[in-house]
Design a protein around this motif. Structure first.
Motif, PDB file in Angstrom:
ATOM      1  N   VAL A 126       9.585  18.323  18.663  1.00 29.82           N
ATOM      2  CA  VAL A 126      10.384  19.034  19.675  1.00 29.82           C
ATOM      3  C   VAL A 126       9.779  20.386  20.036  1.00 29.82           C
ATOM      4  N   ARG A 127       8.670  20.737  19.422  1.00 28.46           N
ATOM      5  CA  ARG A 127       7.995  22.000  19.732  1.00 28.46           C
ATOM      6  C   ARG A 127       6.519  21.724  20.028  1.00 28.46           C
ATOM      7  N   PRO A 128       6.238  21.198  21.183  1.00 30.65           N
ATOM      8  CA  PRO A 128       4.851  20.831  21.505  1.00 30.65           C
ATOM      9  C   PRO A 128       3.900  22.027  21.514  1.00 30.65           C
ATOM     10  N   HIS A 129       4.435  23.256  21.650  1.00 31.02           N
ATOM     11  CA  HIS A 129       3.571  24.431  21.664  1.00 31.02           C
ATOM     12  C   HIS A 129       3.161  24.873  20.266  1.00 31.02           C
ATOM     13  N   ALA A 147       9.924  18.094   9.090  1.00 23.86           N
ATOM     14  CA  ALA A 147       8.751  18.836   9.572  1.00 23.86           C
ATOM     15  C   ALA A 147       8.153  18.158  10.801  1.00 23.86           C
ATOM     16  N   ALA A 148       8.035  16.834  10.748  1.00 16.36           N
ATOM     17  CA  ALA A 148       7.496  16.099  11.893  1.00 16.36           C
ATOM     18  C   ALA A 148       8.418  16.225  13.097  1.00 16.36           C
ATOM     19  N   GLY A 149       9.737  16.210  12.840  1.00 14.20           N
ATOM     20  CA  GLY A 149      10.699  16.382  13.936  1.00 14.20           C
ATOM     21  C   GLY A 149      10.555  17.729  14.601  1.00 14.20           C
ATOM     22  N   LEU A 195      12.874  26.763   3.635  1.00 13.83           N
ATOM     23  CA  LEU A 195      13.954  25.824   3.942  1.00 13.83           C
ATOM     24  C   LEU A 195      14.454  25.995   5.369  1.00 13.83           C
ATOM     25  N   ASP A 196      14.326  27.207   5.935  1.00 18.33           N
ATOM     26  CA  ASP A 196      14.695  27.392   7.340  1.00 18.33           C
ATOM     27  C   ASP A 196      13.809  26.546   8.245  1.00 18.33           C
ATOM     28  N   ALA A 197      12.572  26.367   7.840  1.00 19.11           N
ATOM     29  CA  ALA A 197      11.631  25.587   8.640  1.00 19.11           C
ATOM     30  C   ALA A 197      11.818  24.093   8.458  1.00 19.11           C
ATOM     31  N   LEU A 198      12.681  23.691   7.516  1.00 16.86           N
ATOM     32  CA  LEU A 198      12.903  22.264   7.250  1.00 16.86           C
ATOM     33  C   LEU A 198      14.312  21.861   7.660  1.00 16.86           C
ATOM     34  N   SER A 199      14.631  22.191   8.893  1.00 18.94           N
ATOM     35  CA  SER A 199      15.925  21.806   9.455  1.00 18.94           C
ATOM     36  C   SER A 199      15.723  21.495  10.930  1.00 18.94           C
ATOM     37  N   VAL A 200      16.176  20.322  11.336  1.00 23.82           N
ATOM     38  CA  VAL A 200      16.113  19.948  12.739  1.00 23.82           C
ATOM     39  C   VAL A 200      17.259  18.974  13.004  1.00 23.82           C
ATOM     40  N   GLY A 201      18.096  19.292  14.009  1.00 23.47           N
ATOM     41  CA  GLY A 201      19.231  18.446  14.308  1.00 23.47           C
ATOM     42  C   GLY A 201      20.144  18.313  13.106  1.00 23.47           C
ATOM     43  N   GLY A 261       3.313  12.075  15.940  1.00 21.43           N
ATOM     44  CA  GLY A 261       2.306  11.574  16.865  1.00 21.43           C
ATOM     45  C   GLY A 261       0.940  11.555  16.226  1.00 21.43           C
ATOM     46  N   ALA A 262       0.332  10.383  16.215  1.00 22.41           N
ATOM     47  CA  ALA A 262      -0.953  10.228  15.537  1.00 22.41           C
ATOM     48  C   ALA A 262      -2.019  11.117  16.154  1.00 22.41           C
TER      49      ALA A 262
END
Length: 845
Positions: A301-304, A295-297, A321-327, A268-269
């Motif tokens: 999914v975590r607006p907070h 990272a953007a994903g 690398l744990d922080a670079l995983s989504v879906g 989101g810009a």
């Protein structure tokens, strides 16, 4: 639909009223051309084919319309023979295009190459790069860009080259045949027949193939179509060097401008706009499109989460690398595909490369880590983009690096698959290898500081390492970051002996080349793991070398403790050379504080302790006593000592040390008004310092020459030399030396009668000496300000004189210590040649 050239001609004859002979004559078509057209219409004719055939037959008007209608009229032909297609839609297999950022130029270049006519290699494009770098997205973008130009269809296959079981090309050919209209039951089982049918169906077509994630050339070659009319885009993590004739692109990471745009596009810009932490996030992602998308994903999914919170997680020492995983997007899994495709020895080398602490490293490091010739394995790691070549360095070494995310993965695998004791042993071996090379370079450099004297012998250098003794200064400069980091790594791992020896081996080069912060940092770190316990030689040598570096930084706070500790430790150890160094160091500190009598006592004791067996220590002691005698106004007593110091050092070698001895000797000669001899000595010192790259010593030598020029009334030469020295000291960040040069600039103005011009540099020097709390140097400037202000008729002159007298009383010194020339002395300058910083006397301490 008409399925044969004969049927098409019969239809055209019935509708256009022409005989077959008329058609053949009208078109002037040879039997070979008819055969070619016959073969060409065994597929689904498209408008381009129909138009070409109508042109060849010379049809126009109503006859052309009738011919076209016949060509597209549905019919019920007999069943096609085995391997022939049945009716169906053209294949449009390209997956939907991904939204690309920062790839416009690449898309344009690749599309232009595939459009190029007459180019031998235009039919196949190879896109290579690491996993997650965006090869597939780029290939699809090009494919969709060119879809209309390859109007017979587009075929796509995921060859799964990075997976454990890549797809067999025989299976892919079968899929392509079915997509081209061949009935499943009629797809040949025999590999050669299947391949022949595939090539026959593609011959003459305008089709685009995208072969994604190829593992090897032999997987790709059977799938390549005949060159005429078709084109292929291949993506791979490997370079596929034997895929001859392909046009190659290595897909790079995103630029620093495009990477934040991709982050904003997905997260989101509004959320990314004006967010300073965004730059840290994309940097932690290594500018990899996959990592940035993940990272953007996670942000999406975590607006907070704030962008800064994501940045904190991505820059943590572990868990990036744990922080670079989504879906189903997972950077670790993407890297893991390349890792699992390696052989066991290749995986082991890859894991161990992550044990190295520097951003990049020369090729011999790989040999050291695997205990032998690593070149083939290293080549394969480069081939699959787990290791990146970064070019050839200044000493001819090929260098490599691990991307930060890949290095994190390798460290994870090392911790999971190797015993911690083995990892410690390997790291220690690597540290010792660097120490060995630093020892060779230090011995060959020729600076003469001899900081590592008397330590245990260095280990043998690695066999595959370069000949560092040939160009030691260039090697040190190239590897400076690695060596500095190695001291830190050794200290943190508790390898105190390695850390200390390496810091000492580095200190001479770092001091000569002006890398004072690195010198100070490595010595502090190495000494930090040696402070406890009984005194030992290594700890004392580190402390003595640290003292010299503190002197360079004008950091006096630790000097008293180091001086007392050095004297006590040297006496306890009972080693003469350590005691000589400790006494010289104590004299230097006393001289710095203006206690010249105490300094002379320490220096004389150090000289008395010399037995002549160590030339460096003897020449240092002689030069130190000569310097303090000159400071006390006794240049005649100093002259024989400075002469002996130069002679001993010349015989012993070490050009840098010889230059420093010449500087002290020139000071003594200048005080004796032997100006020509002093100028010769300084000229030689300049050349030696310039050859060694010792910028600080070179500036000192030029400052001395400038002062001589001032005394001789050569104002322009003096101005140039003093100004150049002042600029160099400023650049080096050397406050004390800058103050000396400023004082010389004031002396020059005063000698020329430019009284007002003398004030600013004098006040600048005074402020520095007061801040550094060096009373004697402050007194010398107060005396000059007294002379200048009295000449200007300013009443404040008396205050400077009063302060100067008070300092002399506190130090127990007389007027001679001010280095002012009396009115009876010859020469145009009202000031004397004065001492510069203590570097000239005790640089080896």
């Amino acid at each position: 639909m008409v399925h044969s050239f004969g049927a098409l001609l019969r239809e055209s004859r019935r509708n256009a009223g022409l005989t077959q002979e008329q058609l053949a004559a009208r078109a002037s078509i040879s039997s070979q051309a008819v055969g070619a057209l016959e073969r060409g219409t065994r597929r689904f004719p498209h408008q381009h084919t129909i138009t070409r055939l109508a042109d060849a037959l010379g049809l126009d008007g109503e006859r052309r319309d009738a011919f076209t209608a016949a060509a597209v009229r549905p019919s019920s032909p007999p069943a096609a023979p085995t391997g022939e297609p049945h009716r169906g839609a053209l294949p449009r297999q390209l997956p939907p295009p991904a939204a690309l950022t920062g790839r416009d130029q690449l898309v344009d270049e690749i599309a232009a190459r595939l459009r190029q006519t007459g180019a031998v290699d235009r039919h196949t494009v190879l896109l290579v790069g690491a996993g997650g770098i965006g090869k597939t997205a780029l290939a699809l973008a090009v494919g969709h860009r060119l879809a209309e130009e390859f109007s017979d269809g587009q075929l796509f296959a995921d060859l799964r080259g990075a997976h454990e079981q890549p797809v067999d090309p025989h299976v892919v050919v079968g899929r392509f045949l079915r997509a081209l209209g061949v009935r499943p039951a009629e797809v040949p089982a025999d590999p050669d027949e299947r391949l022949a049918s595939y090539r026959s169906l593609l011959a003459g077509r305008r089709m685009l193939l995208v072969l994604d994630d190829a593992t090897a050339e032999e997987q790709v070659r059977p799938l390549l179509p005949p060159a005429e009319g078709c084109a292929t885009i291949v993506t791979s993590r490997r370079h596929l060097g034997a895929l001859l004739g392909a046009a190659r692109w290595t897909v790079p990471a995103l630029s620093t401008e495009d990477a934040p745009r991709l982050l904003a596009r997905i997260a989101g810009a509004a959320r990314i706009a004006d967010e300073p932490a965004a730059a840290a996030v994309v940097a932690a992602c290594g500018y990899s499109p996959l990592a940035i998308c993940v990272a953007a994903g996670r942000l999406a999914v975590r607006p907070h989460w704030s962008v800064a919170e994501l940045g904190r997680r991505l820059t943590a020492e572990h868990g990036r690398l744990d922080a670079l995983s989504v879906g189903d997007l997972d950077v670790r899994a993407s890297i893991g595909l390349s890792y699992q495709a390696l052989s066991a020895p290749q995986r082991r080398l890859f894991r161990r490369l992550a044990l190295h602490w520097a951003p990049d490293w020369p090729a011999w490091v790989a040999d050291q880590l695997c205990g032998g010739r690593a070149e083939p394995m290293l080549d394969e790691l480069v081939n699959v983009h787990l290791v990146e070549p970064v070019g050839v360095d200044a000493v001819g070494q090929q260098r490599f690096r691990l991307h930060d995310l890949i290095a994190e993965f390798a460290r994870e695998r090392a911790r999971a698959e190797e015993r911690s004791a083995d990892l410690d042993r390997i790291t220690e071996g690597l540290l010792r290898a660097w120490l060995a090379l630093a020892g060779v370079a230090d011995d060959a450099f020729g600076h003469g500081y001899d900081y590592g004297a008397g330590l245990p012998a260095d280990p043998a250098p690695p066999r595959a390492a370069p000949a560092v003794g040939v160009a030691p200064a260039a090697w040190f400069e190239t590897e400076r970051g690695t060596l500095v980091a190695a001291v830190g790594r050794a200290s943190r791992l508790g390898h105190a002996e390695i850390a200390g020896a390496l810091a000492l081996r580095l200190a001479g080069f770092l001091r000569v080349r002006g890398h004072r912060d690195d010198c100070l940092g490595t010595l502090r770190e190495a000494l930090g793991v040696r402070r406890s316990g009984e005194p030992d030689r290594l700890r004392l040598r580190l402390a003595q070398t640290l003292f010299s570096t503190l002197l360079d930084h004008d950091l006096d706070a630790e000097m008293p403790h180091l001086t007392r500790d050095a004297l006590a430790s040297a006496r306890a150890l009972g080693e003469p050379d350590l005691l000589i160094r400790a006494l010289t160091q104590a004299g230097l500190y006393a001289k710095r504080r203006g206690r010249l009598g105490e300094a002379a006592d320490f220096y004389e004791r150090s000289l008395a302790a010399c037995d002549g067996s160590t030339p460096l220590l003897t020449s240092t002691a002689l030069s130190s006593v000569a310097a303090i005698y000159a400071e006390a106004g006794r240049p005649r007593d100093a002259l024989p000592l400075s002469e002996r110091a130069v002679a001993i050092q010349r015989a012993a070698g070490a050009p840098v040390m010889t230059a420093l001895r010449l500087l002290t000797h020139a000071d003594v000669l200048a005080d004796l008004e032997r100006t020509a001899e002093a100028e010769v000595a300084l000229a030689e010192a300049v050349e030696l310092c310039r050859a060694a790259g010792h910028q600080a010593a070179l500036a000192y030598a030029e400052l001395r020459l400038g002062e001589l020029a001032t005394r001789q009334g050569r104002w322009d030469i003096a101005s140039t030399l003093v100004g150049r020295a002042l600029a160099m000291f400023d650049e080096l960040g050397d406050a004390g030396s800058t103050a000396y040069a400023a004082r010389s600039l004031g002396d020059l103005a005063l000698a020329r009668g430019h009284l007002h011009a003398a004030l600013a540099p004098f006040y600048r020097a005074l402020r520095t000496w007061q801040r550094l709390r060096l009373p004697l140097e402050a007194a010398r400037v107060h005396a000059r300000l007294d002379v200048t202000l009295r000449a200007l008729g300013e009443p404040t002159a008396a205050q400077h004189r009063s302060t100067c007298d008070e300092i002399l009383r506190d130090l127990g010194l007389d007027e001679r210590a001010l280095r002012l020339r009396s009115e009876r002395d010859p020469g145009p300058s009202p000031t004397a040649h004065h001492r510069g910083p203590s570097l000239t006397a005790t640089s080896n301490v």
